[in-house]
Scaffold this motif. Structure first.
Motif, PDB file in Angstrom:
ATOM      1  N   THR A   1     -13.473  16.688  19.068  1.00  0.00           N
ATOM      2  CA  THR A   1     -12.584  15.887  19.930  1.00  0.00           C
ATOM      3  C   THR A   1     -11.130  16.225  19.623  1.00  0.00           C
ATOM      4  OG1 THR A   1     -14.241  14.157  20.062  1.00  0.00           O
ATOM      5  CG2 THR A   1     -11.989  13.509  20.582  1.00  0.00           C
TER       6      THR A   1
ATOM      7  N   ASP B   1     -10.189  19.647  21.027  1.00  0.00           N
ATOM      8  CA  ASP B   1     -10.384  19.837  22.474  1.00  0.00           C
ATOM      9  C   ASP B   1      -9.032  19.905  23.203  1.00  0.00           C
ATOM     10  OD1 ASP B   1     -10.937  19.577  25.157  1.00  0.00           O
ATOM     11  OD2 ASP B   1     -11.771  17.547  25.007  1.00  0.00           O
TER      12      ASP B   1
ATOM     13  N   LYS C   1     -15.363  23.159  29.500  1.00  0.00           N
ATOM     14  CA  LYS C   1     -15.567  22.020  28.586  1.00  0.00           C
ATOM     15  C   LYS C   1     -16.863  21.279  28.934  1.00  0.00           C
ATOM     16  CE  LYS C   1     -13.822  17.526  27.128  1.00  0.00           C
ATOM     17  NZ  LYS C   1     -12.780  16.509  27.211  1.00  0.00           N
ATOM     18  N   SER C   2     -17.126  21.169  30.224  1.00  0.00           N
ATOM     19  CA  SER C   2     -18.325  20.454  30.663  1.00  0.00           C
ATOM     20  C   SER C   2     -19.593  21.113  30.123  1.00  0.00           C
ATOM     21  CB  SER C   2     -18.362  20.418  32.192  1.00  0.00           C
ATOM     22  OG  SER C   2     -19.526  19.799  32.639  1.00  0.00           O
TER      23      SER C   2
ATOM     24  N   LEU D   1     -19.846  20.098  26.525  1.00  0.00           N
ATOM     25  CA  LEU D   1     -20.179  18.674  26.349  1.00  0.00           C
ATOM     26  C   LEU D   1     -21.650  18.415  26.645  1.00  0.00           C
ATOM     27  CD1 LEU D   1     -17.469  16.381  28.034  1.00  0.00           C
ATOM     28  CD2 LEU D   1     -18.133  16.399  25.640  1.00  0.00           C
TER      29      LEU D   1
ATOM     30  N   PRO E   1     -21.488  13.150  30.797  1.00  0.00           N
ATOM     31  CA  PRO E   1     -20.188  13.280  30.133  1.00  0.00           C
ATOM     32  C   PRO E   1     -19.248  14.090  31.024  1.00  0.00           C
ATOM     33  CG  PRO E   1     -21.892  14.579  28.970  1.00  0.00           C
ATOM     34  CD  PRO E   1     -22.512  14.037  30.220  1.00  0.00           C
TER      35      PRO E   1
ATOM     36  N   PRO F   1     -15.844  15.984  31.813  1.00  0.00           N
ATOM     37  CA  PRO F   1     -14.878  16.666  30.946  1.00  0.00           C
ATOM     38  C   PRO F   1     -13.439  16.173  31.075  1.00  0.00           C
ATOM     39  CG  PRO F   1     -15.594  18.102  32.739  1.00  0.00           C
ATOM     40  CD  PRO F   1     -16.476  16.907  32.775  1.00  0.00           C
TER      41      PRO F   1
ATOM     42  N   SER G   1     -15.229  12.447  25.742  1.00  0.00           N
ATOM     43  CA  SER G   1     -14.991  13.217  24.522  1.00  0.00           C
ATOM     44  C   SER G   1     -16.329  13.542  23.848  1.00  0.00           C
ATOM     45  CB  SER G   1     -14.136  12.389  23.573  1.00  0.00           C
ATOM     46  OG  SER G   1     -14.876  11.244  23.169  1.00  0.00           O
ATOM     47  N   PHE G   2     -16.260  14.436  22.872  1.00  0.00           N
ATOM     48  CA  PHE G   2     -17.443  14.739  22.066  1.00  0.00           C
ATOM     49  C   PHE G   2     -17.866  13.484  21.290  1.00  0.00           C
ATOM     50  CE2 PHE G   2     -15.739  18.757  23.270  1.00  0.00           C
ATOM     51  CZ  PHE G   2     -16.838  19.587  23.407  1.00  0.00           C
TER      52      PHE G   2
ATOM     53  N   VAL H   1     -20.034  11.359  23.439  1.00  0.00           N
ATOM     54  CA  VAL H   1     -21.397  11.894  23.512  1.00  0.00           C
ATOM     55  C   VAL H   1     -22.156  11.525  22.240  1.00  0.00           C
ATOM     56  CG1 VAL H   1     -22.741  14.047  23.561  1.00  0.00           C
ATOM     57  CG2 VAL H   1     -20.782  13.756  25.108  1.00  0.00           C
TER      58      VAL H   1
END
Ligand code: PLP
Length: 425
Positions: A17, A20, A333-334, A337, A402, A404, A408-409, A412
């Protein structure tokens, strides 16, 4: 995002996170709060996207101009309402891979689907069938069935539903190709989703468009779950038309005005039959109110009514963010994630649920659909009580997305942790 080796610990989620580069965008959105005042873990952008903080100023601008100018706002507002929808054209075109003349923001999805079928579903006794997923979104099913009946055909005969093979959860592209090859001469329209709302499967639109065109079929897509989620190239893929809503990944707000794509060639064909309204009429003579309809060349020629300015104002705020961040970076990013979510859910064998969505990243977007053997609805409700928002689709699917732009990670990780302890309890 470069590929990383995932780890199960919370410290890893925290490190991801922090690293990112898109993490600051979360602050540009209102994150719903728990009764205790902390941020919810909101994993429901596949249903209703969150509100950009900037949306209020965009809407207020129009409220102010309406208050101060009344009808004069059509021409003298800061953003004159007469032309307001045009401000959405370029960002929308960039988002879905279209020419500006190929897109328009208007109506709602199902209305646009009907308008497109009026022009593109022209059944004949030889060619009257429509291909659709067996579990397409019900509104699409109703729209398609009603169009078939409207033209005097029988949905039982004219609707060709494509389903996963027995024991499988995704439709194979080769099965779509086979159906098109075997029945292509009878098929008027292939109408599949970009991403299936239930399973989260992303279809190979380019491939399908090519295979369907080879059989002389028209190709349309419902991109409700693909717009703002996947990299789309509607023009290059030669899609004839596509429709999508703007309240999911596009964060336009509940019931927001929708999107529509018409490929350049048919879009410029003024003779193409359509249902007409004054907002689709040639702009230079619209206010002379001539009795004869002259369509605007391009997708704008399918507009019926003057559109909702307040709704488009909120969408404008969101599209500005998309333009800034770009769909390419969001998709990168998606993928990370969603892969991280999949990783956390599959570390220990658990017979109590399975992932319905394809494991291949190119065949899915942000959403994973979890099929829960027993008590899934209660788990969804318990998660909601803990501030973890996903959604439930009968009979046994928890949809988790999630997003993007604002997830955030850590979100998740929190979801996976809480979900696994519930499902294993
Ligand atoms: C895949 C899909 N198609 C169609 C619709 C219907 O959209 P609308 O109510 O905007 O017409 C939805 C709504 O969620 C959807 O998910």
């Amino acid at each position: 995002m470069p590929s990383v080796k995932f780890e199960t610990g919370r410290d890893f989620a925290l490190a991801m996170t922090t690293a990112d580069p898109l993490a600051p965008y979360r602050d540009r959105f209102h994150i719903p709060k728990t009764p205790g005042g902390s941020d919810c873990v909101y994993l429901c952008g596949h249903s209703l996207g969150l509100q950009p903080k900037s949306a209020r100023a965009y809407v207020e601008q129009e409220l102010q101009d309406w208050a101060h100018l009344g009808v004069e706002g059509h021409f003298h507002a800061k953003n004159p309402w007469m032309l307001y929808h045009e401000s959405l054209t370029a960002p929308t075109a960039r988002l879905v891979g279209a020419l500006p003349s190929e897109v328009v923001v208007m109506n709602s999805l199902t209305v646009n689907l009907h308008l497109m079928m009026v022009s593109f579903y022209r059944p004949t006794p030889q060619r009257h069938k429509i291909v659709i997923e067996s579990n397409a979104f019900p509104s699409d099913q109703y729209a398609v069935q009603s169009q078939i009946s409207f033209h005097g055909y029988d949905p039982a005969e004219s609707l060709l539903e494509i389903a996963p093979r027995p024991g499988e959860t995704s439709v194979r592209t080769e099965d779509i190709e086979k159906l098109l090859a075997e029945k292509g001469e009878q098929i008027a329209l292939s109408l599949l989703s970009g991403v299936n709302y239930y399973s989260g499967q992303a279809f190979d639109c380019q491939h399908i468009a090519k295979a369907a065109h080879a059989q002389g079929c028209i190709v349309g897509f419902d991109m409700a779950h693909a717009a703002g989620n996947l990299l789309l190239q509607l023009h290059d893929w030669n899609v004839d038309f596509a429709v999508w809503c703007s309240y999911k990944y596009l964060n336009g707000g509940p019931g927001c005005v929708a999107g529509c794509f018409v490929h350049e060639k048919p879009a410029m064909d003024k003779e193409l039959p359509r249902f007409a309204g004054w907002w689709g009429h040639d702009k230079s003579s619209r206010f002379q109110m001539p009795p004869q309809f002259q369509p605007i060349p391009g997708a704008e020629g399918w507009q019926l009514s003057n559109p909702s300015i307040l709704s488009m104002a909120a969408l404008r705020a969101s599209m500005e963010i998309f333009d800034e961040v770009t769909i390419k970076r969001l998709r990168a990013k998606s993928e990370a994630l969603t892969a991280y979510l999949e990783f956390l859910l599959t570390q220990q064998p658990c017979g109590k649920f399975s992932i319905l969505t394809p494991r291949d990243p190119s065949q899915r977007g942000a959403q994973l659909s979890l099929q829960i053997r027993k008590g899934g609805r209660a788990i969804c409700d318990l998660l909601a009580q803990q501030g973890i928002i996903c959604d439930w689709r009968e009979p046994d699917i928890l949809r988790v997305a999630p997003v993007p732009l604002y997830n955030s990670f850590l979100d998740v990780h929190t979801f996976a942790d809480k979900f696994l302890s519930q499902v294993k309890a």
